[in-house]
Design an enzyme around this catalytic site. Sequence first.
Site, PDB file in Angstrom:
ATOM      1  CB  CYS A  90     -51.888  14.466 -12.192  1.00  0.00           C
ATOM      2  SG  CYS A  90     -51.961  12.862 -12.084  1.00  0.00           S
ATOM      3  CD  GLU A 124     -51.819  14.048 -16.648  1.00  0.00           C
ATOM      4  OE1 GLU A 124     -52.091  13.006 -17.020  1.00  0.00           O
ATOM      5  OE2 GLU A 124     -51.716  14.191 -15.288  1.00  0.00           O
TER       6      GLU A 124
END
Length: 237
Positions: free
Chosen positions: A144, A223
């Site tokens: 992230c 993600e």
Amino acid sequence: MSDFTPPWEQGVFAALKGENHADWNAYVDHAFVRGLGDGSLPEACFRHYLIQDYLFLIHFSRAYALAVYKSDTLEDMRQAAVTMDALLNEEMQLHLRYCAQWGLSEAEMLRAEEAPGNLAYTRFVLDAGLSGDLLDLLTALAPCVAGYGEIGLRLTALSGENIADNPYRDWIETYAGADYQSVVVAALAQLDRVSAARIGEDAGASGRWKSLSKTFGAATRLEVGFWDMGMAPNHSS
């Protein structure tokens, strides 16, 4: 641009990214990201993503609070606290600015239901930290932190002068900006430092490396799932 390399890519992060190259490219070169880059992403998709990401950042802030607890040194405690502050008081403000344009208040955003993809990702990261040590947690957080930094830089490079007319310019420039890029550099330096302390300088030679690479790969795929969720605002999947 699928092989774009940010200037800070090195050390443990570079090795983890290299072992999960296909998943990483699927993440940073996703259709959602390309839509942000050329401004073609439908506003409904961006709005849905932004609300979910606001909720996501609340849990990621908790993960960095956990990193403070899991740290062995004051240096690592302070670094985790700095990142948590950036999430709570800078990155989340970006979301609030965008949503205010649509008449959405913070209270309304907080009442939104978390999508399954959001739940899966945030709880995965928290579990990595609760069940493991600081290195496990930082590895789960790295896709992230670093991914958004890389995406900001690559979209800025792709956009050039056209960024002035991009409705997502504020988002792109936030993650390409010096403040966020400094967060990435510090976070990856911490990952290197903690890895060296926990498993030695040659992390790849450690028997633990396989587990860390697996964690990094899983977080990267989550993600990708988050972008997929953003592309389907009416399905929350």
